[in-house]
Design a protein around this motif. Structure first.
Motif, PDB file in Angstrom:
ATOM      1  N   ILE A 497       0.844  -1.204   0.000  1.00  0.00           N
ATOM      2  CA  ILE A 497       0.000   0.000   0.000  1.00  0.00           C
ATOM      3  C   ILE A 497       0.876   1.249   0.000  1.00  0.00           C
ATOM      4  O   ILE A 497       0.643   2.194  -0.758  1.00  0.00           O
ATOM      5  CB  ILE A 497      -0.950  -0.013   1.226  1.00  0.00           C
ATOM      6  N   ALA A 498       1.910   1.249   0.840  1.00  0.00           N
ATOM      7  CA  ALA A 498       2.819   2.405   0.919  1.00  0.00           C
ATOM      8  C   ALA A 498       3.558   2.598  -0.410  1.00  0.00           C
ATOM      9  O   ALA A 498       3.706   3.729  -0.896  1.00  0.00           O
ATOM     10  CB  ALA A 498       3.812   2.209   2.053  1.00  0.00           C
ATOM     11  N   ILE A 499       4.015   1.478  -1.017  1.00  0.00           N
ATOM     12  CA  ILE A 499       4.728   1.566  -2.298  1.00  0.00           C
ATOM     13  C   ILE A 499       3.812   2.113  -3.384  1.00  0.00           C
ATOM     14  O   ILE A 499       4.212   2.948  -4.200  1.00  0.00           O
ATOM     15  CB  ILE A 499       5.285   0.181  -2.697  1.00  0.00           C
ATOM     16  N   VAL A 527      -6.303  -1.060  -1.888  1.00  0.00           N
ATOM     17  CA  VAL A 527      -6.350  -2.337  -1.175  1.00  0.00           C
ATOM     18  C   VAL A 527      -6.982  -3.412  -2.057  1.00  0.00           C
ATOM     19  O   VAL A 527      -6.479  -4.548  -2.140  1.00  0.00           O
ATOM     20  CB  VAL A 527      -7.137  -2.188   0.144  1.00  0.00           C
ATOM     21  N   ASP A 528      -8.067  -3.061  -2.775  1.00  0.00           N
ATOM     22  CA  ASP A 528      -8.710  -4.033  -3.664  1.00  0.00           C
ATOM     23  C   ASP A 528      -7.794  -4.428  -4.822  1.00  0.00           C
ATOM     24  O   ASP A 528      -7.797  -5.590  -5.253  1.00  0.00           O
ATOM     25  CB  ASP A 528     -10.025  -3.451  -4.221  1.00  0.00           C
ATOM     26  N   LEU A 529      -7.036  -3.451  -5.344  1.00  0.00           N
ATOM     27  CA  LEU A 529      -6.082  -3.760  -6.406  1.00  0.00           C
ATOM     28  C   LEU A 529      -5.101  -4.837  -5.952  1.00  0.00           C
ATOM     29  O   LEU A 529      -4.806  -5.784  -6.679  1.00  0.00           O
ATOM     30  CB  LEU A 529      -5.298  -2.494  -6.787  1.00  0.00           C
ATOM     31  N   ILE A 530      -4.600  -4.674  -4.728  1.00  0.00           N
ATOM     32  CA  ILE A 530      -3.604  -5.610  -4.191  1.00  0.00           C
ATOM     33  C   ILE A 530      -4.224  -6.968  -3.925  1.00  0.00           C
ATOM     34  O   ILE A 530      -3.640  -8.016  -4.230  1.00  0.00           O
ATOM     35  CB  ILE A 530      -2.973  -5.024  -2.906  1.00  0.00           C
ATOM     36  N   ARG A 531      -5.460  -6.982  -3.392  1.00  0.00           N
ATOM     37  CA  ARG A 531      -6.064  -8.246  -2.962  1.00  0.00           C
ATOM     38  C   ARG A 531      -6.705  -9.034  -4.105  1.00  0.00           C
ATOM     39  O   ARG A 531      -6.583 -10.260  -4.153  1.00  0.00           O
ATOM     40  CB  ARG A 531      -7.133  -7.955  -1.904  1.00  0.00           C
ATOM     41  N   TYR A 532      -7.385  -8.328  -5.010  1.00  0.00           N
ATOM     42  CA  TYR A 532      -8.230  -9.031  -5.975  1.00  0.00           C
ATOM     43  C   TYR A 532      -7.718  -8.999  -7.427  1.00  0.00           C
ATOM     44  O   TYR A 532      -8.276  -9.699  -8.283  1.00  0.00           O
ATOM     45  CB  TYR A 532      -9.651  -8.451  -5.934  1.00  0.00           C
ATOM     46  N   TYR A 533      -6.689  -8.188  -7.692  1.00  0.00           N
ATOM     47  CA  TYR A 533      -6.215  -8.091  -9.075  1.00  0.00           C
ATOM     48  C   TYR A 533      -4.753  -8.528  -9.242  1.00  0.00           C
ATOM     49  O   TYR A 533      -4.257  -8.603 -10.359  1.00  0.00           O
ATOM     50  CB  TYR A 533      -6.389  -6.661  -9.599  1.00  0.00           C
ATOM     51  N   THR A 534      -4.069  -8.752  -8.136  1.00  0.00           N
ATOM     52  CA  THR A 534      -2.683  -9.247  -8.209  1.00  0.00           C
ATOM     53  C   THR A 534      -2.461 -10.314  -7.142  1.00  0.00           C
ATOM     54  O   THR A 534      -3.137 -10.323  -6.114  1.00  0.00           O
ATOM     55  CB  THR A 534      -1.664  -8.107  -7.955  1.00  0.00           C
ATOM     56  N   GLU A 536       1.255 -11.717  -6.001  1.00  0.00           N
ATOM     57  CA  GLU A 536       2.690 -11.764  -6.270  1.00  0.00           C
ATOM     58  C   GLU A 536       3.443 -11.289  -5.028  1.00  0.00           C
ATOM     59  O   GLU A 536       2.888 -10.632  -4.149  1.00  0.00           O
ATOM     60  CB  GLU A 536       3.040 -10.860  -7.454  1.00  0.00           C
ATOM     61  N   ALA A 537       4.738 -11.638  -4.998  1.00  0.00           N
ATOM     62  CA  ALA A 537       5.586 -11.179  -3.893  1.00  0.00           C
ATOM     63  C   ALA A 537       6.024  -9.736  -4.119  1.00  0.00           C
ATOM     64  O   ALA A 537       6.194  -8.974  -3.175  1.00  0.00           O
ATOM     65  CB  ALA A 537       6.814 -12.076  -3.761  1.00  0.00           C
ATOM     66  N   GLY A 538       6.244  -9.362  -5.394  1.00  0.00           N
ATOM     67  CA  GLY A 538       6.694  -8.011  -5.722  1.00  0.00           C
ATOM     68  C   GLY A 538       5.527  -7.097  -6.058  1.00  0.00           C
ATOM     69  O   GLY A 538       4.411  -7.281  -5.574  1.00  0.00           O
ATOM     70  N   VAL A 539       5.823  -6.087  -6.907  1.00  0.00           N
ATOM     71  CA  VAL A 539       4.776  -5.115  -7.245  1.00  0.00           C
ATOM     72  C   VAL A 539       4.706  -4.862  -8.749  1.00  0.00           C
ATOM     73  O   VAL A 539       4.135  -3.874  -9.189  1.00  0.00           O
ATOM     74  CB  VAL A 539       5.031  -3.774  -6.506  1.00  0.00           C
ATOM     75  N   ARG A 540       5.284  -5.764  -9.558  1.00  0.00           N
ATOM     76  CA  ARG A 540       5.343  -5.512 -10.994  1.00  0.00           C
ATOM     77  C   ARG A 540       3.940  -5.570 -11.626  1.00  0.00           C
ATOM     78  O   ARG A 540       3.557  -4.684 -12.400  1.00  0.00           O
ATOM     79  CB  ARG A 540       6.272  -6.530 -11.647  1.00  0.00           C
ATOM     80  N   ASN A 541       3.176  -6.604 -11.300  1.00  0.00           N
ATOM     81  CA  ASN A 541       1.820  -6.690 -11.845  1.00  0.00           C
ATOM     82  C   ASN A 541       0.925  -5.586 -11.283  1.00  0.00           C
ATOM     83  O   ASN A 541       0.041  -5.083 -11.980  1.00  0.00           O
ATOM     84  CB  ASN A 541       1.200  -8.058 -11.533  1.00  0.00           C
ATOM     85  N   LEU A 542       1.178  -5.230 -10.035  1.00  0.00           N
ATOM     86  CA  LEU A 542       0.424  -4.128  -9.433  1.00  0.00           C
ATOM     87  C   LEU A 542       0.666  -2.842 -10.224  1.00  0.00           C
ATOM     88  O   LEU A 542      -0.265  -2.072 -10.488  1.00  0.00           O
ATOM     89  CB  LEU A 542       0.863  -3.962  -7.968  1.00  0.00           C
ATOM     90  N   LYS A 578     -14.092  -7.845 -13.509  1.00  0.00           N
ATOM     91  CA  LYS A 578     -14.340  -8.590 -12.277  1.00  0.00           C
ATOM     92  C   LYS A 578     -13.024  -8.958 -11.588  1.00  0.00           C
ATOM     93  O   LYS A 578     -11.962  -8.985 -12.204  1.00  0.00           O
ATOM     94  CB  LYS A 578     -15.121  -9.864 -12.600  1.00  0.00           C
ATOM     95  N   HIS A 579     -13.157  -9.274 -10.298  1.00  0.00           N
ATOM     96  CA  HIS A 579     -11.970  -9.667  -9.532  1.00  0.00           C
ATOM     97  C   HIS A 579     -11.291 -10.888 -10.169  1.00  0.00           C
ATOM     98  O   HIS A 579     -11.953 -11.855 -10.523  1.00  0.00           O
ATOM     99  CB  HIS A 579     -12.358  -9.994  -8.083  1.00  0.00           C
ATOM    100  N   LYS A 580      -9.980 -10.823 -10.294  1.00  0.00           N
ATOM    101  CA  LYS A 580      -9.229 -11.927 -10.913  1.00  0.00           C
ATOM    102  C   LYS A 580      -8.816 -12.979  -9.895  1.00  0.00           C
ATOM    103  O   LYS A 580      -8.558 -14.125 -10.245  1.00  0.00           O
ATOM    104  CB  LYS A 580      -7.982 -11.369 -11.613  1.00  0.00           C
ATOM    105  N   PHE A 581      -8.690 -12.598  -8.632  1.00  0.00           N
ATOM    106  CA  PHE A 581      -8.270 -13.527  -7.586  1.00  0.00           C
ATOM    107  C   PHE A 581      -9.209 -13.408  -6.392  1.00  0.00           C
ATOM    108  O   PHE A 581      -9.820 -12.363  -6.171  1.00  0.00           O
ATOM    109  CB  PHE A 581      -6.830 -13.220  -7.122  1.00  0.00           C
ATOM    110  N   ARG A 582      -9.283 -14.499  -5.652  1.00  0.00           N
ATOM    111  CA  ARG A 582     -10.031 -14.472  -4.400  1.00  0.00           C
ATOM    112  C   ARG A 582      -9.050 -14.123  -3.296  1.00  0.00           C
ATOM    113  O   ARG A 582      -7.978 -14.727  -3.196  1.00  0.00           O
ATOM    114  CB  ARG A 582     -10.654 -15.852  -4.143  1.00  0.00           C
ATOM    115  N   TYR A 583      -9.390 -13.139  -2.492  1.00  0.00           N
ATOM    116  CA  TYR A 583      -8.454 -12.710  -1.457  1.00  0.00           C
ATOM    117  C   TYR A 583      -8.325 -13.816  -0.422  1.00  0.00           C
ATOM    118  O   TYR A 583      -9.281 -14.195   0.246  1.00  0.00           O
ATOM    119  CB  TYR A 583      -8.946 -11.431  -0.788  1.00  0.00           C
TER     120      TYR A 583
END
Length: 772
Positions: A497-499, A527-534, A536-542, A578-583
């Motif tokens: 979130i900070a990044i 927060v939704d971007l991080i939880r439901y659309y990516t 990953e360990a890094g932030v490249r897809n984010l 729609k959400h790509k991943f389930r949190y």
């Protein structure tokens, strides 16, 4: 027989010495000397000449004069226009001062007179002949003594007079002349002079040899100059006005100014001479020209001054990167040591972690904090040793390796040098590049790094090497041993979130031409971007998802529909779908025969569902899910252990003979292997056999033995991050991994409960509903 002579005036000499039998002009100017001379002229015209030890003394004392000198007869005196007296003296005999008295105007001495013995025996005759022979050779070699002088010396029959005349013609220092004057014994004086003449002859021979060499060198230089001038004239006639001369002169100047070591400079100048003599159309001329160009453009002494400001470095690292505390700490440690020591060998750091965690950008920040130049080379797919060490110059199209190319690009001898994707190197019939990297990354060897193209040692010891890798297992052991490994596990949700807010959103707004006021992404949408659309360990897809939002917002603004786009959770779904991943992947309810394991992958930690199904059959064990050999063996071990628990599980002895067991790990297309799934398989087996559900909020990792012992695992930090992302609240870990809990970020430790265990029964008691 020696005799005494009293009350003889003393005339000190500077830089001059008179032998008996010598006739010599002397200029006299000092007042006391003039007074002594006038006194001598009034009496018997005799005066004693003694040489000063130090020429600079104006009024010498007794201690500053040699005690042995020459009694002379003043033959003539002439007053010069400048007031100086010029006298003509003739040496009478050697004399030694026995008494010294200072008068008011001059000095009076009493002398012991020594007359040479004129008797000759056979030995003296032989010595005289030898001395004359040596003198003749010397006179002919020196070309400074006339034939008349040589003839007059040969005619001398008195041994004492012969020695004095010869000594007067030798180019000796005053101290050496005084030494001869002090030898009263004629035989000893003859011996001494023979030795001196022999030495002088040797010196003359050496002088001739040296002069001959100098003359030959000068002739050769003049010949080369003449030929070069002819070559220039020919080239000018052919239309090449300057020929190579201007280019060669420029290269010579650049070689001199490059600061390269003397051994390398010697080779460069030798190649330059070859280049100058070769025709311009020659193929070898181009090869040498390229080689020299590389030598003079490489940095040999140029360096940047490190900015050893810890506060400044920490500010830059914190500005550019959130999290990564261990890496920042290591960089600040290096700067602290560098500040205490003027010289330190550059460390070799290896940043290991999943893609997108900021390994490359971290290296750039390190260079900025140090005020060093930054250079990056990618090693992904490199499988040829010459990519690192360069090609031999005999090959067509030869050039240095990537290391030397990088140093040329850096322009200094102390850059931050990033070796990207060092784990992606491979090898084939052309050699093993990882073996060539051993010399580059060894602080004890890289001060004399050898490139095949340069063929001269190059100093890499001042370079700060930073390597990046996703997977340590593919890096050869000897290469890994030379690097200091710093693990970057990945980012927590709080760090992401900070990044996103501090770095990714401002960066993408700028790259997509948007102002800060034109696109506002709410915290809930982040927060939704991080939880439901990516996931990953890094932030490249984010970053890609944020870029997609910026592009869609740009289209809306350009179309004129809105001047400002605000993204909340609802708008986010409209823009990205729609959400790509389930949190979280934790089960929504407790399941029988389904256990959640923790895995370490090249993209960070993740969860792994292990399912067990038991059906009537003939005791067959079936494994599916594209498992590796290690995981298959873990399944066999887990089954054997569970069979040993038959009594505690209260099942029939023939249960395993009448039932088939199927163990499946979902996502069958993905290869899976590793030694940490033992307790997960055991728990799933016991759950399926005993019909007891497994607590859904529990994840586990650990290897098991046939006796039920739980063995330690690796990657606990990464697995804990994966468990946190999946929504698990409790993790079962091996007892021996309890010490690794401190490496986990505090925000994650606060939200997870760790259960250290040493036996499989403890695992079952914690994981199964109602205990074991």
């Amino acid at each position: 027989m020696d005799k005494m002579k009293e009350n003889i005036p003393l005339l000190p000499l500077r830089g001059l010495l008179v032998y008996p039998s010598m006739v010599l002009h002397i200029d006299v100017g000092r007042a006391r000397s003039v007074a002594a001379l006038e006194h001598a002229m009034v009496n018997d015209n005799q005066i004693f000449l003694a040489t000063q030890k130090d020429l600079r003394v104006e009024q010498p004392t007794q201690e500053e004069l040699y005690t042995i000198g020459t009694l002379v007869n003043v033959k003539q005196m002439l007053k010069l226009p400048n007031g100086t007296l010029r006298i003509l003296v003739e040496g009478i005999s050697r004399a030694k001062i026995v008494n010294y008295a200072e008068e008011e105007d001059f000095t009076i001495v009493d002398l012991e007179i020594h007359e040479d013995d004129s008797k000759k025996d056979a030995e003296i005759e032989a010595l005289m002949r030898t001395l004359i022979s040596y003198f003749e050779k010397y006179a002919k070699s020196s070309n400074k003594i006339t034939t008349e002088t040589i003839e007059s010396v040969i005619d001398i029959d008195e041994p004492g007079r012969l020695t004095d005349i010869i000594a007067s013609h030798l180019p000796l220092k005053i101290a050496e002349k005084q030494e001869i004057l002090s030898i009263f014994n004629v035989k000893k004086r003859l011996d001494h002079l023979i030795i001196r003449l022999h030495d002088e002859q040797e010196v003359l021979n050496l002088e001739k040899k040296i002069n001959s060499k100098v003359k030959q060198a000068m002739e050769r230089t003049q010949k080369e100059y003449y030929l070069r001038e002819q070559m220039k004239a020919i080239q000018s006639e052919l239309g090449d006005r300057d020929g190579k001369s201007g280019e060669v002169a420029d290269l010579r100047k650049r070689v001199d100014e490059s600061g390269m070591p003397e051994s390398t400079k010697k080779i460069a100048l030798k190649e330059l001479d070859r280049y100058e003599k070769l025709p311009a159309a020659s193929a070898e001329s181009g090869v040498i020209r390229n080689y020299l160009e590389w030598l003079v453009t490489l940095p040999w002494t140029e360096s940047t001054t490190d900015r050893l400001d810890i506060a400044h470095a920490e500010e830059i690292l914190n500005r550019d990167h959130d999290g990564l505390e261990k890496v920042k700490e290591r960089i600040l440690e290096y700067l602290s040591v560098r500040q205490l020591m003027q010289t330190i060998k550059g460390p070799i750091l290896c940043l290991v972690g999943p893609p997108g965690v900021g390994k490359t950008s971290l290296a750039r920040s390190v260079a900025e904090s140090l005020d060093r130049n930054f250079v990056r080379i990618s090693l992904g797919g490199v499988r040829d040793e010459s990519e690192i060490r360069g090609h031999r110059r005999t090959y067509v199209g030869a050039m240095p390796g990537r290391i030397i190319q990088g140093m040329k690009k850096a322009g200094t001898i102390n850059p931050v040098f990033l070796l990207d994707e060092i784990d992606k190197m491979s090898n084939d019939f052309r050699g093993d590049p990882s073996a060539a990297m051993l010399e580059v990354l060894d602080p004890e060897q890289n001060n004399t790094f050898s490139d095949h193209y340069l063929e001269e040692p190059y100093d890499l010891s001042k370079v700060l090497f930073i390597a990046t890798a996703n997977d340590l297992s593919t890096i050869p052991g000897p290469l890994l041993d030379r690097m200091e490994v710093i693990s970057i596990a990945g980012y927590t949700e709080i760090e992401k979130i900070a990044i996103t807010q501090n770095h990714l959103i401002p960066k993408q707004l700028k790259e997509n031409g948007l102002k800060k006021s034109q696109l506002v992404i709410k915290d809930e949408a982040v927060v939704d971007l991080i939880r439901y659309y990516t996931r990953e360990a890094g932030v490249r897809n984010l970053q890609r998802q944020i870029a997609a939002l910026c592009r869609k917002a740009a289209k809306i603004i350009v179309s004129g529909d809105k001047k400002r786009v605000t993204v909340n959770s609802k708008v986010l779904i409209e823009m990205l779908g729609k959400h790509k991943f389930r949190y979280g992947q934790a089960e929504t309810e407790n399941q029988i025969g389904v256990a959640t394991g923790l895995a370490y992958t090249t993209v960070g930690g993740d969860t792994l569902q292990i399912e067990v199904s038991i059906t009537a059959g003939k005791g067959k064990l079936q494994l599916t899910g594209k498992l590796g050999d290690v995981m298959k063996e873990s399944a066999q071990t887990a089954l054997s252990y569970v069979r040993s628990l038959s009594d505690k599980l209260e099942i029939d002895a023939d249960f395993f003979d009448k039932h088939d067991i199927h163990i499946h790990v979902p996502e069958g297309a993905v290869p899976k292997d590793g030694p940490s799934a033992g307790i997960t398989m055991t728990t799933a087996l016991v759950s399926a056999i005993s019909n007891k559900p497994i607590k859904r909020e529990i994840g586990m990792t650990g290897e098991i033995t046939l006796r039920g012992r739980v063995l330690p695992i690796g990657g606990l930090k990464e697995k804990s991050l994966g468990a946190h992302r999946a929504g698990l609240t409790t993790i079962i870990i091996p007892k021996d991994n309890e010490r690794d809990i401190d490496d986990i970020p505090e925000t994650i430790r606060e939200q997870l409960t760790f259960k250290p265990v040493s036996s499989a029964e403890e695992v079952l008691d914690i994981a199964l509903m109602g205990g074991f």
